[in-house]
Motif scaffolding. Sequence first.
Motif: not given
Length: 271
Positions: A246-250
């Motif tokens: 999820v952090r990578a998506l943001f």
Amino acid sequence: MSEFVAVIPARFASSRLPGKPLLDIAGEPMVVRVWRQALASQASRVVVATDDARIREVAEQAGAEVVMTAADHPSGTDRLAEVAERLGLAEEAILVNVQGDEPLLPPTLIDQVAARLEEDAQASIATLGESISDVEMLFNPNVVKVVRDFAGRALYFSRAPIPWDREAFASRPALLEHDTWLRHIGLYAYRASFLAAYRHWSPAPLEQLEQLEQLRALQHGHRIQVALAREPHPAGVDTQADLERVRALFAAAPSPADRPGDDTSSENKER
């Protein structure tokens, strides 16, 4: 659609990710990210329900309404029941349980599940499902399956591959391309009257066998409406790997406006 309340249960304790609601995602705690997604829905009120002062402080600093609840609730449904009582909601009021670890949850799904419950006056709960097209997913006990009747109401939920194709599944072939096999999405809308009754029930035998709390409602004769999700439901954050995904998506978004959940165009954004 009539008014409904979105409630975000947020517990600090987590066996796999301690302090999960407060973990950072692109500069904001996860619980704040989830709250922003719920604000973008048509909910008339969005409430964070927690038993932890740290979560309360962070949520209130962001502008969220917070209800403090007991620390010993066995499930999110029990916590929601306490919230309904504390808010003094009418029996016919609808509450949507928005999981506190789903920062990518589309607001349209929150609206859909609330609307579906409103449309089915005989149902106590509404939830969502989506088609399963992968055999491994069907046979995965961590993926909950649901079977519906012709009116869209749940007949049963299970970790087992249901329905069982007696002829075809002996060799586990590719699935047919239709909606016979459905994955359950854990997004629920409840009537406040149901939640008031639920608090007094002991865990049901089927619930204990499958470890699925929605089976308590079915064994007590309540109807659960299951709608097909209007758009894909992104996975939540259960593990460190999920968090990094999820952090990578943001991080990959070119600007804050393009980040998942950063759309502030909703008419509800000022609440």
